[in-house]
Motif scaffolding. Structure first.
Motif, PDB file in Angstrom:
ATOM      1  N   ILE A  65      -6.582 -41.957 -55.101  1.00  0.00           N
ATOM      2  CA  ILE A  65      -6.420 -41.403 -53.765  1.00  0.00           C
ATOM      3  C   ILE A  65      -6.691 -39.904 -53.847  1.00  0.00           C
ATOM      4  N   LEU A  66      -7.601 -39.440 -53.025  1.00  0.00           N
ATOM      5  CA  LEU A  66      -7.950 -38.018 -53.003  1.00  0.00           C
ATOM      6  C   LEU A  66      -7.271 -37.355 -51.813  1.00  0.00           C
ATOM      7  N   THR A  67      -6.499 -36.300 -52.093  1.00  0.00           N
ATOM      8  CA  THR A  67      -5.805 -35.612 -51.005  1.00  0.00           C
ATOM      9  C   THR A  67      -6.786 -34.901 -50.090  1.00  0.00           C
ATOM     10  N   HIS A  68      -7.876 -34.349 -50.671  1.00  0.00           N
ATOM     11  CA  HIS A  68      -8.888 -33.673 -49.872  1.00  0.00           C
ATOM     12  C   HIS A  68     -10.128 -33.450 -50.732  1.00  0.00           C
ATOM     13  N   TYR A  69     -11.167 -32.922 -50.103  1.00  0.00           N
ATOM     14  CA  TYR A  69     -12.488 -32.918 -50.726  1.00  0.00           C
ATOM     15  C   TYR A  69     -12.784 -31.708 -51.609  1.00  0.00           C
ATOM     16  N   HIS A  70     -11.927 -30.718 -51.679  1.00  0.00           N
ATOM     17  CA  HIS A  70     -12.253 -29.468 -52.375  1.00  0.00           C
ATOM     18  C   HIS A  70     -12.631 -29.711 -53.839  1.00  0.00           C
ATOM     19  N   PRO A  71     -13.483 -28.838 -54.411  1.00  0.00           N
ATOM     20  CA  PRO A  71     -14.087 -29.115 -55.722  1.00  0.00           C
ATOM     21  C   PRO A  71     -13.121 -29.132 -56.893  1.00  0.00           C
ATOM     22  N   ASP A  72     -11.902 -28.612 -56.707  1.00  0.00           N
ATOM     23  CA  ASP A  72     -10.925 -28.692 -57.791  1.00  0.00           C
ATOM     24  C   ASP A  72     -10.012 -29.915 -57.655  1.00  0.00           C
ATOM     25  N   HIS A  73     -10.331 -30.817 -56.720  1.00  0.00           N
ATOM     26  CA  HIS A  73      -9.491 -32.002 -56.523  1.00  0.00           C
ATOM     27  C   HIS A  73     -10.264 -33.319 -56.536  1.00  0.00           C
ATOM     28  N   ALA A  74     -11.514 -33.314 -56.086  1.00  0.00           N
ATOM     29  CA  ALA A  74     -12.205 -34.583 -55.873  1.00  0.00           C
ATOM     30  C   ALA A  74     -13.255 -34.977 -56.914  1.00  0.00           C
ATOM     31  N   PRO A  75     -14.181 -34.112 -57.315  1.00  0.00           N
ATOM     32  CA  PRO A  75     -15.346 -34.592 -58.072  1.00  0.00           C
ATOM     33  C   PRO A  75     -15.051 -35.103 -59.469  1.00  0.00           C
ATOM     34  N   THR A 128      -1.613 -35.084 -43.361  1.00  0.00           N
ATOM     35  CA  THR A 128      -0.962 -33.770 -43.350  1.00  0.00           C
ATOM     36  C   THR A 128      -2.012 -32.666 -43.198  1.00  0.00           C
ATOM     37  N   PRO A 129      -2.620 -32.551 -42.014  1.00  0.00           N
ATOM     38  CA  PRO A 129      -3.681 -31.556 -41.816  1.00  0.00           C
ATOM     39  C   PRO A 129      -3.140 -30.137 -41.882  1.00  0.00           C
ATOM     40  N   GLY A 130      -4.032 -29.238 -42.182  1.00  0.00           N
ATOM     41  CA  GLY A 130      -3.669 -27.824 -42.301  1.00  0.00           C
ATOM     42  C   GLY A 130      -4.599 -27.154 -43.293  1.00  0.00           C
ATOM     43  N   HIS A 131      -4.482 -27.539 -44.545  1.00  0.00           N
ATOM     44  CA  HIS A 131      -5.394 -27.009 -45.573  1.00  0.00           C
ATOM     45  C   HIS A 131      -6.806 -27.525 -45.303  1.00  0.00           C
ATOM     46  N   THR A 132      -6.926 -28.804 -44.995  1.00  0.00           N
ATOM     47  CA  THR A 132      -8.157 -29.380 -44.458  1.00  0.00           C
ATOM     48  C   THR A 132      -7.778 -30.339 -43.336  1.00  0.00           C
ATOM     49  N   TRP A 159      -4.160 -21.200 -49.342  1.00  0.00           N
ATOM     50  CA  TRP A 159      -4.972 -20.582 -48.289  1.00  0.00           C
ATOM     51  C   TRP A 159      -5.264 -21.610 -47.208  1.00  0.00           C
ATOM     52  N   ILE A 160      -5.317 -21.114 -45.979  1.00  0.00           N
ATOM     53  CA  ILE A 160      -5.596 -21.958 -44.819  1.00  0.00           C
ATOM     54  C   ILE A 160      -6.653 -21.242 -43.998  1.00  0.00           C
ATOM     55  N   GLY A 161      -7.759 -21.899 -43.677  1.00  0.00           N
ATOM     56  CA  GLY A 161      -8.738 -21.191 -42.863  1.00  0.00           C
ATOM     57  C   GLY A 161     -10.034 -21.944 -42.695  1.00  0.00           C
ATOM     58  N   PRO A 162     -10.989 -21.316 -41.997  1.00  0.00           N
ATOM     59  CA  PRO A 162     -12.293 -21.932 -41.770  1.00  0.00           C
ATOM     60  C   PRO A 162     -12.941 -22.338 -43.089  1.00  0.00           C
ATOM     61  N   PRO A 163     -13.757 -23.397 -43.119  1.00  0.00           N
ATOM     62  CA  PRO A 163     -14.300 -24.076 -41.947  1.00  0.00           C
ATOM     63  C   PRO A 163     -13.408 -25.146 -41.320  1.00  0.00           C
ATOM     64  N   ASP A 166      -6.544 -25.245 -40.465  1.00  0.00           N
ATOM     65  CA  ASP A 166      -6.010 -24.923 -39.142  1.00  0.00           C
ATOM     66  C   ASP A 166      -4.557 -24.497 -39.285  1.00  0.00           C
ATOM     67  N   MET A 167      -4.245 -23.269 -38.848  1.00  0.00           N
ATOM     68  CA  MET A 167      -2.899 -22.736 -39.047  1.00  0.00           C
ATOM     69  C   MET A 167      -1.851 -23.449 -38.201  1.00  0.00           C
ATOM     70  N   ALA A 168      -2.200 -23.788 -36.963  1.00  0.00           N
ATOM     71  CA  ALA A 168      -1.240 -24.505 -36.125  1.00  0.00           C
ATOM     72  C   ALA A 168      -0.934 -25.877 -36.722  1.00  0.00           C
TER      73      ALA A 168
END
Length: 274
Positions: A65-75, A128-132, A159-163, A166-168
């Motif tokens: 199970i991948l929490t999100h797609y960032h390169p230090d978590h998924a590949p 749990t959106p926010g970071h992605t 860190w939270i931000g574009p692209p 979402d901070m809210a």
């Protein structure tokens, strides 16, 4: 029913300062297990996970199970092809993860409505959106443990931000996580968090204090860019390698403040709404 083990496996990765490892988590028994996150696509991912499996006696995972797609978590799943695993993610992350781990053909999306069963133990999947946008966390009710991905890190804040951060959403996620019955949090980076509610409060307060700080700076200086604000906030106190993500976090605060009707953007500058 065998006793469920949850093992944090820190994998050396070139992730963001001050962290030097990304956490993967083995959850299971000698009969069945899953892996949460897989680090970078490098050989140490495979060797560290194989070592942990041998030490714990857990079954080889058939699901990741991948929490999100960032390169230090998924590949890092590409290092585990011999397991022939099925890889799961939230539907919002599917395309990004598919690009990251191509050419695998075993990627599927999960429903957060149904618990994931591991040797009869229930694991709740949480959106749990926010970071992605499609970030997933896992809650193990029998152990009162949350595997939080990058919404929680052991040292400082994520860190939270574009692209797609979402901070809210992030603040809403933190409020929801506080409603869980928790004894420990497994963060995306760093050691186990053993004071879960205090730590969530720390993260929430840090973000809310930063929001107030940004408004104060805009009142003092009338108009500022996101770069101006980030320089004023950190005053050289952060490592240069993380300045860009710090600026993105500032931008995420600004986007939220615009949505709240407090701040106005004019070209690349921001000011308080009159």
């Amino acid at each position: 029913m065998k006793n469920l083990k949850i093992v944090r496996v820190p994998i050396p990765t070139p992730t963001l300062w001050p962290h030097q490892t990304t956490n993967c988590y083995l959850i299971g028994t000698e009969k069945e297990s899953i892996l949460v996150d897989a680090g970078y696509d490098q050989e140490v991912t495979r060797t560290e996970l194989q070592k942990a499996l041998q030490m714990t006696g857990m079954a080889q995972p058939q699901s990741i199970i991948l929490t999100h797609y960032h390169p230090d978590h998924a590949p890092g799943v590409n290092q585990l092809s011999e397991w022939n695993p099925t890889i799961y993610c939230h539907s919002y992350e599917f395309e990004a993860i598919q690009r990251t781990i191509s050419p695998t053909s075993h990627l599927e999306t999960v429903s957060v409505e149904e618990p994931f069963l591991i040797d009869q133990h229930k694991i709740n999947l949480l959106h749990t959106p926010g970071h992605t946008k499609g970030h997933l966390s896992l809650y193990v009710p029998s152990k009162k443990i949350l595997i939080a991905g990058d919404n929680i890190v052991a040292e400082g804040t994520s860190w939270i931000g574009p692209p797609d951060g979402d901070m809210a959403d992030f603040l809403n996620t933190l409020a929801a996580l506080k409603q869980l019955d928790l004894e420990r949090i497994g963060p995306g980076h760093g050691d186990w968090v053993t004071n879960p509610y205090e730590h969530i409060d720390f993260v929430m307060n840090r973000r809310l204090e930063r929001e107030v700080q940004i408004q104060d700076l805009l009142l003092q200086h009338e108009r500022l860019t996101a770069t101006n604000l980030t320089n004023m906030i950190y005053q050289g106190s952060i490592h240069p390698s993380v300045f860009e993500v710090a600026k993105r976090t500032t931008e995420a605060h600004l986007i939220k403040l615009i949505q709240d009707g407090v701040v106005v953007q004019e070209n690349d500058t921001y000011r308080m709404k009159s």
